[in-house]
Design an enzyme around this catalytic site. Sequence first.
Site, PDB file in Angstrom:
ATOM      1  CG  HIS A  40      -8.977   7.640  -7.284  1.00  0.00           C
ATOM      2  ND1 HIS A  40      -8.673   8.950  -6.946  1.00  0.00           N
ATOM      3  CD2 HIS A  40      -9.441   7.052  -6.152  1.00  0.00           C
ATOM      4  CE1 HIS A  40      -8.951   9.133  -5.657  1.00  0.00           C
ATOM      5  NE2 HIS A  40      -9.423   8.005  -5.148  1.00  0.00           N
ATOM      6  CD  GLN A  61      -2.521   1.789   0.382  1.00  0.00           C
ATOM      7  OE1 GLN A  61      -3.186   1.003  -0.281  1.00  0.00           O
ATOM      8  NE2 GLN A  61      -2.522   3.086   0.120  1.00  0.00           N
ATOM      9  CG  ASP A  63       0.338   7.559   4.703  1.00  0.00           C
ATOM     10  OD1 ASP A  63      -0.505   7.369   3.820  1.00  0.00           O
ATOM     11  OD2 ASP A  63       1.551   7.683   4.466  1.00  0.00           O
ATOM     12  CD  GLN A  65      -3.532   7.946  -1.775  1.00  0.00           C
ATOM     13  OE1 GLN A  65      -4.250   7.000  -2.061  1.00  0.00           O
ATOM     14  NE2 GLN A  65      -3.933   9.181  -1.884  1.00  0.00           N
ATOM     15  NE  ARG A 102     -13.282  -0.208   3.994  1.00  0.00           N
ATOM     16  CZ  ARG A 102     -14.416  -0.114   3.329  1.00  0.00           C
ATOM     17  NH1 ARG A 102     -15.234  -1.157   3.290  1.00  0.00           N
ATOM     18  NH2 ARG A 102     -14.738   1.001   2.697  1.00  0.00           N
ATOM     19  CD  GLU A 105      -8.954   9.995  -2.250  1.00  0.00           C
ATOM     20  OE1 GLU A 105     -10.071   9.552  -2.600  1.00  0.00           O
ATOM     21  OE2 GLU A 105      -7.893   9.346  -2.398  1.00  0.00           O
ATOM     22  CG  HIS A 136     -13.864   6.320  -4.443  1.00  0.00           C
ATOM     23  ND1 HIS A 136     -14.236   7.558  -3.955  1.00  0.00           N
ATOM     24  CD2 HIS A 136     -12.544   6.192  -4.176  1.00  0.00           C
ATOM     25  CE1 HIS A 136     -13.173   8.145  -3.420  1.00  0.00           C
ATOM     26  NE2 HIS A 136     -12.127   7.333  -3.532  1.00  0.00           N
ATOM     27  CD  GLU A 137     -10.711   3.078  -4.602  1.00  0.00           C
ATOM     28  OE1 GLU A 137      -9.782   3.782  -5.015  1.00  0.00           O
ATOM     29  OE2 GLU A 137     -11.198   3.223  -3.457  1.00  0.00           O
ATOM     30  CE1 TYR A 158     -10.783  10.628   1.566  1.00  0.00           C
ATOM     31  CE2 TYR A 158     -11.927   9.335  -0.079  1.00  0.00           C
ATOM     32  CZ  TYR A 158     -10.846   9.521   0.746  1.00  0.00           C
ATOM     33  OH  TYR A 158      -9.828   8.608   0.750  1.00  0.00           O
ATOM     34  N   PRO A 217      -5.870  -2.609   4.367  1.00  0.00           N
ATOM     35  CG  PRO A 217      -4.104  -1.059   4.490  1.00  0.00           C
ATOM     36  CD  PRO A 217      -4.473  -2.401   3.914  1.00  0.00           C
ATOM     37  CE1 TYR A 218      -6.536   4.326   3.762  1.00  0.00           C
ATOM     38  CE2 TYR A 218      -4.615   3.073   3.082  1.00  0.00           C
ATOM     39  CZ  TYR A 218      -5.172   4.157   3.739  1.00  0.00           C
ATOM     40  OH  TYR A 218      -4.364   5.059   4.371  1.00  0.00           O
ATOM     41  N   GLY A 219     -10.642   0.479   1.904  1.00  0.00           N
ATOM     42  CA  GLY A 219     -11.745  -0.061   1.123  1.00  0.00           C
ATOM     43  C   GLY A 219     -11.235  -0.384  -0.264  1.00  0.00           C
ATOM     44  N   GLY A 220     -10.535   0.574  -0.824  1.00  0.00           N
ATOM     45  CA  GLY A 220      -9.970   0.381  -2.149  1.00  0.00           C
ATOM     46  C   GLY A 220      -8.779   1.290  -2.338  1.00  0.00           C
ATOM     47  CG  MET A 221      -4.264   2.001  -3.264  1.00  0.00           C
ATOM     48  SD  MET A 221      -4.373   3.745  -2.730  1.00  0.00           S
ATOM     49  CE  MET A 221      -3.476   4.547  -4.054  1.00  0.00           C
ATOM     50  CD  GLU A 222      -6.322   6.099  -5.623  1.00  0.00           C
ATOM     51  OE1 GLU A 222      -6.822   5.344  -4.769  1.00  0.00           O
ATOM     52  OE2 GLU A 222      -5.907   7.239  -5.369  1.00  0.00           O
TER      53      GLU A 222
HETATM   54  N1  BES Z   1      -6.897   6.643  -2.449  1.00  0.00           N
HETATM   55  C1  BES Z   1      -7.799   6.278  -1.427  1.00  0.00           C
HETATM   56  C2  BES Z   1      -7.152   5.580  -0.269  1.00  0.00           C
HETATM   57  C3  BES Z   1      -6.119   6.425   0.444  1.00  0.00           C
HETATM   58  C4  BES Z   1      -6.355   7.756   0.708  1.00  0.00           C
HETATM   59  C5  BES Z   1      -4.940   5.849   0.872  1.00  0.00           C
HETATM   60  C6  BES Z   1      -5.394   8.519   1.369  1.00  0.00           C
HETATM   61  C7  BES Z   1      -3.982   6.596   1.524  1.00  0.00           C
HETATM   62  C8  BES Z   1      -4.206   7.937   1.771  1.00  0.00           C
HETATM   63  C9  BES Z   1      -8.944   5.427  -1.961  1.00  0.00           C
HETATM   64  O1  BES Z   1      -9.350   5.803  -3.230  1.00  0.00           O
HETATM   65  C10 BES Z   1     -10.139   5.644  -1.068  1.00  0.00           C
HETATM   66  O2  BES Z   1     -10.567   6.752  -0.972  1.00  0.00           O
HETATM   67  N2  BES Z   1     -10.643   4.583  -0.453  1.00  0.00           N
HETATM   68  C11 BES Z   1     -11.821   4.653   0.374  1.00  0.00           C
HETATM   69  C12 BES Z   1     -13.026   4.213  -0.399  1.00  0.00           C
HETATM   70  C13 BES Z   1     -14.012   5.190  -0.724  1.00  0.00           C
HETATM   71  C14 BES Z   1     -15.232   4.677  -1.411  1.00  0.00           C
HETATM   72  C15 BES Z   1     -14.224   6.393   0.062  1.00  0.00           C
HETATM   73  C16 BES Z   1     -11.660   3.708   1.538  1.00  0.00           C
HETATM   74  O3  BES Z   1     -10.623   3.058   1.622  1.00  0.00           O
HETATM   75  O4  BES Z   1     -12.537   3.605   2.351  1.00  0.00           O
HETATM   76 ZN    ZN Z   2     -10.181   7.720  -3.177  1.00  0.00          ZN
END
Ligand code: BES
Ligand code: ZN
Length: 644
Positions: A335, A166, A412, A168, A593, A354, A331-332, A420, A302-307
């Site tokens: 990005h 991961q 981080d 970012q 997560r 975001e 969302h992803e 967002y 650890p995240y919902g998603g990472m693009e």
């Molecule tokens: N790019 C982010 C995850 C992120 C943000 C990692 C800042 C490190 C620092 C990813 O696109 C994201 O926003 N994930 C969200 C999902 C979303 C639908 C809001 C998450 O992980 O919950």
């Molecule tokens: Zn995002």
Amino acid sequence: MTAPIRALLTALALCALAACTPRDAATESQREVAPILLSADARDAHSFARPAEARVTHVSLDLAADFEAERMVGSATLDLEVADDATEVVLDTRDLDIREVSNAGGEALQWALGEADGAHGAPLTVQLDGAEQIKIEYASSPDAVALQWLSPEQTAGGEKPFLFSQGQAILNRSWIPTQDSPGIRQTWDARIVAPEGIQVVMSADLANRDGERVDGPEGQAMRAFEFEMIHPVAPYLIAIAAGDLAFREIGPRTGVWAEPATLAAAAREFTDLERMVAAAELLYGPYRWGRYDVLVLPPAFPYGGMENPRLTFLTPTVIAGDGSLVSLLAHELAHSWSGNLVTNATWNDTWLNEGFTTYIENRIMEQVYGPEQAAMLAELSWADLQAGIEAAGGPSSAATQLHVELDDIDPDDWPSGVAYEKGEVFLRTLEHAVGRERFDAWLRGYFDRYAFQPQTSARLLTDLNEHLFADDPALAERIGLERWIFQPGLPSNAFHWTSPRFAAVDRIAAAFVERGDAAAIPWDDWTTQERLRFLAALPRELPAPRLAALDRALALSESGNGEVRFAWLMLAIPNRYDPAKPSAEAFLTSMGRRKFVAPLFEALIAQGEWGAAFARELYAEARPGYHSVTTTTVDETVGYRPSG
Ligand code: BES
Ligand code: ZN
């Protein structure tokens, strides 16, 4: 000599030495060198790099994944663009074991690691002595913050180990020595060697799906996988995963990677993926990355998603069984335009990634599932924004600005909810002020104008004035663009999209609070979004019999929908509802997560005697399964100190 020609000549020279195929030389000449912004507002406080002197343009990784030692071992060869009078290059590293640095001819170069500075890591300064390509031999630490090495038991299949990264925001420097700043875009390629039976995937084109058989140390059977990213990307977008992975196609250019045990469920859940890509293209122009695949990670992600480009990384908690959480996919995917194509130059402008993405996510959802669904999502997001502003210290807190000055704050560890949803509402407000047609044309043009470039708030503002408000500057004035971007709080002209279906849900919630008749809740007829609204609409204080009635009727403590389970526990815990404990325990030991884990531990700790001791015990049990992103946040919450 121009940089591309120089790069080509270097490539040809290297090819002569290494007998490469013509394909390498051809793609090398296709690579573009992306511009960087060097204005004061683009100074990156989270990187040691001094790109005006010497900057990385290309990264070539040659690494072996050592699952026993939990290290990536090998080399990174960096192409540099060096200013005439520059003598050294400064790179970002964190906990790396640097073994040797040499030039293209293999001669050793002098290097020094500076003092480590927390999350920033340590600068690696290399004396160039005329070199424009350097090779760094190194190994990552078993504690590399970007990487998580999972034992077979921590995977769905239970048989093979797993590795994922991961990057970012500033974590990739713990496994790649490069200039780890989002404004310094780099093309890259990689050759990754892993034990036989392990499939390696990365956020790039995979040249050989099955890998090539090679011998490891002591004749061990290994496979080498080759990757290439021909577009210059921000270095946080270099990503890897390796484990027992299989692939299934969804559409002509979309598909899913997952552990075999998860693959069928994932493919079913994401059936609309190809339609989503088409919807996004209709709105914002061609998808520029070739394939769009997604990867379902083990629950520790650890995240919902990472693009990650070409290969979005996803939590398995998005698989609800009914496709009800796929706005995360939207969302992803979004990005791919906002973030990966046009990228925040520094983490002070995370909202450019975001906020734009959250807006586009909703537009994709509207395009694919209709305005009624989009309105519900927008209204959930609006509620998140209100909560986010409170959590950030209220509407006068500087933390509620879109553009923030993070400087010595770790990006981080930053609660960026405001980036967002305030970002989303800002764009929605602009859309309503100028009309959808004009706004869409502007946004599409914005992606074309800044494709593959870093972006800042200041440059966005200029662009808005020049392109969206050129014939109506008075309108821009009335909207108050600068106030939106640089001032705290939510301006009173914020556009709030309301959902009539939520109004109905709110009435049912109020009736339940009054009468406690859980049978009157039309739970089965509701979408997940209505269910989430219902739980959010209940007062934060509820007597135990009301909670028990809900739980009995709706089986909330057992919900397999991560968002519903989370919303329920966030209601039940502050009311000290005892049956919430086993439910929380099962949930918190089943996934890592951060968005779910951190608030739940915080809620438990806040309950003093009822929850704190339970939380500490539970955390000690669950922590080994969490990624550093999650533990860094939660360690503080629960006052965790590593023993021994
Ligand atoms: N790019 C982010 C995850 C992120 C943000 C990692 C800042 C490190 C620092 C990813 O696109 C994201 O926003 N994930 C969200 C999902 C979303 C639908 C809001 C998450 O992980 O919950
Ligand atoms: Zn995002």
